[in-house]
Design an enzyme around this catalytic site. Structure first.
Site, PDB file in Angstrom:
ATOM      1  N   PRO A 239       0.819  -1.212   0.000  1.00  0.00           N
ATOM      2  CA  PRO A 239       0.000   0.000   0.000  1.00  0.00           C
ATOM      3  C   PRO A 239       0.849   1.258   0.000  1.00  0.00           C
ATOM      4  O   PRO A 239       1.916   1.297   0.611  1.00  0.00           O
ATOM      5  CB  PRO A 239      -0.764  -0.100   1.325  1.00  0.00           C
ATOM      6  CG  PRO A 239       0.159  -0.854   2.218  1.00  0.00           C
ATOM      7  CD  PRO A 239       0.897  -1.839   1.333  1.00  0.00           C
ATOM      8  N   GLY A 240       0.390   2.259  -0.714  1.00  0.00           N
ATOM      9  CA  GLY A 240       1.004   3.576  -0.654  1.00  0.00           C
ATOM     10  C   GLY A 240      -0.076   4.535  -0.180  1.00  0.00           C
ATOM     11  O   GLY A 240      -0.173   4.877   0.990  1.00  0.00           O
TER      12      GLY A 240
ATOM     13  N   TYR B 200      -3.384  15.046 -13.019  1.00  0.00           N
ATOM     14  CA  TYR B 200      -4.448  14.042 -13.185  1.00  0.00           C
ATOM     15  C   TYR B 200      -5.839  14.645 -13.053  1.00  0.00           C
ATOM     16  O   TYR B 200      -6.811  13.900 -12.935  1.00  0.00           O
ATOM     17  CB  TYR B 200      -4.355  12.949 -12.110  1.00  0.00           C
ATOM     18  CG  TYR B 200      -2.989  12.386 -11.839  1.00  0.00           C
ATOM     19  CD1 TYR B 200      -2.300  11.667 -12.805  1.00  0.00           C
ATOM     20  CD2 TYR B 200      -2.398  12.536 -10.583  1.00  0.00           C
ATOM     21  CE1 TYR B 200      -1.050  11.134 -12.526  1.00  0.00           C
ATOM     22  CE2 TYR B 200      -1.161  12.003 -10.296  1.00  0.00           C
ATOM     23  CZ  TYR B 200      -0.492  11.304 -11.282  1.00  0.00           C
ATOM     24  OH  TYR B 200       0.731  10.779 -10.999  1.00  0.00           O
TER      25      TYR B 200
ATOM     26  N   CYS C 152       3.798  30.228 -13.355  1.00  0.00           N
ATOM     27  CA  CYS C 152       3.464  30.791 -14.662  1.00  0.00           C
ATOM     28  C   CYS C 152       2.957  29.736 -15.626  1.00  0.00           C
ATOM     29  O   CYS C 152       3.585  29.451 -16.649  1.00  0.00           O
ATOM     30  CB  CYS C 152       4.675  31.502 -15.211  1.00  0.00           C
ATOM     31  SG  CYS C 152       5.029  32.927 -14.206  1.00  0.00           S
ATOM     32  N   GLU C 153       1.848  29.124 -15.294  1.00  0.00           N
ATOM     33  CA  GLU C 153       1.217  28.124 -16.156  1.00  0.00           C
ATOM     34  C   GLU C 153      -0.269  28.191 -15.896  1.00  0.00           C
ATOM     35  O   GLU C 153      -0.688  28.211 -14.730  1.00  0.00           O
ATOM     36  CB  GLU C 153       1.645  26.698 -15.752  1.00  0.00           C
ATOM     37  CG  GLU C 153       3.069  26.407 -15.930  1.00  0.00           C
ATOM     38  CD  GLU C 153       3.345  25.239 -16.865  1.00  0.00           C
ATOM     39  OE1 GLU C 153       2.395  24.630 -17.402  1.00  0.00           O
ATOM     40  OE2 GLU C 153       4.528  24.963 -17.061  1.00  0.00           O
TER      41      GLU C 153
ATOM     42  N   TYR D 169       1.874  10.895  -2.619  1.00  0.00           N
ATOM     43  CA  TYR D 169       2.146  11.523  -3.914  1.00  0.00           C
ATOM     44  C   TYR D 169       1.984  13.034  -3.843  1.00  0.00           C
ATOM     45  O   TYR D 169       1.562  13.671  -4.806  1.00  0.00           O
ATOM     46  CB  TYR D 169       1.263  10.903  -5.017  1.00  0.00           C
ATOM     47  CG  TYR D 169       1.320   9.396  -5.021  1.00  0.00           C
ATOM     48  CD1 TYR D 169       2.486   8.734  -5.395  1.00  0.00           C
ATOM     49  CD2 TYR D 169       0.228   8.614  -4.595  1.00  0.00           C
ATOM     50  CE1 TYR D 169       2.564   7.352  -5.359  1.00  0.00           C
ATOM     51  CE2 TYR D 169       0.304   7.240  -4.553  1.00  0.00           C
ATOM     52  CZ  TYR D 169       1.470   6.606  -4.937  1.00  0.00           C
ATOM     53  OH  TYR D 169       1.551   5.242  -4.896  1.00  0.00           O
TER      54      TYR D 169
END
Ligand code: LLP
Length: 412
Positions: free
Chosen positions: A273-274, A315, A341-342, A370
Site C-alpha cells: 500500500p502507498g 491528473y 506561470c502556467e 504523492y
C-alpha cells in the site's frame, strides 16, 4: 484527523493556524494517529491471512515516517537506489525490501542481489536473464517473483492504470507461465511467487477480483506441474475517499469477495500500500495571496503551486479544501490557483468554497501520498517543510528547502 474546535481547524490537538504562523506556508502536515488507524484497517482486512506489508516508498519518502513504519515491522517497496537509501536510512533492513520496476538498472539489480533483498519482482524475460547472470557472477541466490500483467481495467485515471496489456508493466500470463517453469528449475534463483499491481486509486472491488481470479487459475495450472508458490504480492492500489462522498474502496466488500480467493490460494500475501496507508494522513496548508474577479469569473490565488502538489494539474485530481477559520460567509464558485506561470497551475477548478480573504489560511486535504514525493522546484520554488503530529507533539520531519539548497549543486 482534521476537525474544527471553536471554529478553528485542528490537526489532532494542534491548531493549524498556530502551525502556519510559526512554520510558514506551504506546509505539509501529517498525523501519526491517522497512519496508525489506516494500518489497523489494513490488518483487519487480511486478519486471517499470512501478511507482509511493504510500504510503497514512492508515495512518501520521508525518512522519519518510514522509520515509524519500519518500527512497526513494515517493509519497503522500492524502485530506485534513492528509495532504497530512504528506506535504509529509516532503519528498514534489506531483508524487508521488495524491488519493483519495469526497467531496473543493472546497478539496482546488482545491489538487490548483493544485499539479499526480500524479493526482486522481475518484470520481463530479458530482466530475468540479467538477474540470473548477476546471481551467477555474485554467487548469490536471490528470491524472485514475476510481475504479471493480468490485462484488467482498474477503472481509474489512465496515467495510474498499470495492469492493462497496453501498459508497460508486467509479463503476460502465457510468457509468465513459461518463465516460472524455467525459474523453478534454475540453480541461480529462488523462485518465490508472482506479483500483480493493476493501478492506483482503484475504487471498485471487481478489478481486484478479476486479477486475483486469473492468478488463482495460474496457480492451479502450476500446481498440476508440481510447482508451488510461497508468495503472491498483490500490489497496492486501494482508492481513498478524496471527494468526501464515501467513494473510497469498500473494504467490507473487498473482504467478502476478494479475501476468500486469496485464502484459497494457500500462499503468503505481500501487500504494497502507498496511498491508503498515508494519503488521508497528510494535508497541505497554504495561504490566500490575492483574490480576483475577471469578467465574473472568480479566482483565489494561494501560495501552493503545482510544484508543491502536482496531482490536480497532472491528473485533474480532486482534493478537498477547508478554510482554517470557519466563519459564516457566502459560498462562491472559484478557481483556486497557484502563483506559477502556467494556466494549468491549479489546486482546484470551479470549486464551491466559502468566500476567502487575503492572508487567510486553507488546507488541501489528503495530500499524504504523492504530495511531497512528487514536488519539484519549478519556477525556482523551494520545497515546503514537513511536520509530523503525534498527539500533542509537533516535530519538523523535513526542513523547508532554502534558495541556497536549491542552487547548491551548481559549481563555482
Ligand atoms: N506497488 C507498485 C508496484 C506500484 O507501482 C505502486 C504505485 C504501489 C504499489 C502503490 O500503489 P497505491 O497503493 O499507492 O495505489 N502518482 C500517482 C500514483 C502513482 C502510483 C504508482 N505506483 C497519483 O498521485 O495518483
Amino acid at each position: 484527523m482534521l476537525d474544527y474546535k471553536n471554529n478553528m481547524l485542528y490537526i489532532e490537538n494542534v491548531s493549524i493556524e498556530e502551525l502556519a504562523e510559526k512554520h510558514k506556508t506551504p506546509l505539509y502536515i501529517y498525523s501519526m494517529d491517522q497512519i496508525n488507524r489506516n494500518i489497523e484497517k489494513i490488518k483487519k482486512v487480511f486478519e486471517d491471512l499470512p501478511l507482509k506489508i511493504v510500504f510503497a516508498v514512492k508515495a512518501n519518502n520521508n525518512i522519519k515516517i518510514l522509520k515509524r513504519l519500519g518500527d512497526m515491522g513494515i517493509g519497503a517497496d522500492v524502485v530506485t537506489i534513492g528509495e532504497i537509501e530512504a528506506a535504509k536510512r529509516a532503519g528498514i533492513s534489506f531483508k524487508d525490501m521488495v524491488i519493483n520496476g519495469n526497467a531496473k538498472t543493472e546497478e539496482e539489480i546488482e545491489f538487490a542481489i548483493r544485499n539479499d533483498f526480500f524479493m526482486i519482482n522481475v518484470d520481463s524475460p530479458d530482466e530475468f536473464e540479467i538477474v540470473e547472470d548477476f546471481a551467477k557472477k555474485l554467487g548469490k541466490k536471490p528470491n524472485i517473483s514475476f510481475r504479471l500483467n493480468p490485462d484488467v481495467d482498474p477503472k481509474t485515471h489512465p496515467h495510474i492504470s498499470t495492469g492493462l496489456k497496453k501498459n508497460k508493466f508486467g509479463i503476460n500470463f502465457e510468457v509468465g507461465y513459461l518463465l516460472i517453469k524455467e525459474a523453478h528449475k534454475s540453480p541461480y534463483v529462488n523462485f518465490k511467487g508472482v506479483h500483480t499491481h493493476i493501478g492506483s486509486q482503484i475504487l471498485e472491488v471487481s478489478p481486484f477480483y478479476d486479477a486475483f481470479t486469473k492468478v488463482k487459475e495460474l496457480i492451479s495450472r502450476l500446481k498440476r506441474k508440481r510447482i508451488s508458490l510461497e508468495y503472491y504480492n498483490i500490489g497496492g492500489g486501494w482508492g481513498i475517499d478524496y471527494k468526501r462522498t464515501g467513494e473510497g474502496l469498500d473494504l467490507n466488500e473487498y473482504k467478502e469477495k476478494v479475501i476468500p480467493i486469496l485464502k484459497s490460494m494457500n500462499v503468503k500475501i505481500i501487500f504494497e500500500p502507498g496511498r491508503f496507508l498515508i494519503g488521508n494522513a497528510g494535508a497541505l496548508v497554504g495561504k490566500v495571496l490575492l483574490t480576483k474577479i475577471n469578467e465574473g469569473k472568480r479566482f483565489i490565488f494561494v501560495d501552493i503551486g503545482m510544484n508543491d502538489l502536482i496531482r490536480p494539474s497532472l491528473y485533474d485530481a480532486y482534493h478537498h479544501i477547508l478554510p482554517v477559520k470557519k466563519v459564516k460567509r457566502p459560498e462562491i464558485v472559484a478557481d483556486i490557483m497557484g502563483q506559477l506561470c502556467e494556466s494549468g497551475d491549479k489546486v482546484a477548478e470551479g470549486r464551491k468554497i466559502p468566500e476567502m480573504e487575503k492572508d487567510e489560511y486553507l488546507v488541501v486535504c489528503d495530500t499524504g501520498a504523492y504530495g511531497y514525493s512528487m514536488a519539484s522546484n519549478y519556477n525556482s520554488r523551494p520545497k515546503p517543510e514537513e511536520i509530523l503530529i503525534e498527539g500533542d507533539k509537533v516535530s519538523i520531519i523535513r526542513k523547508r528547502e532554502t534558495i541556497n539548497d536549491m542552487f547548491s549543486l551548481i559549481p563555482d
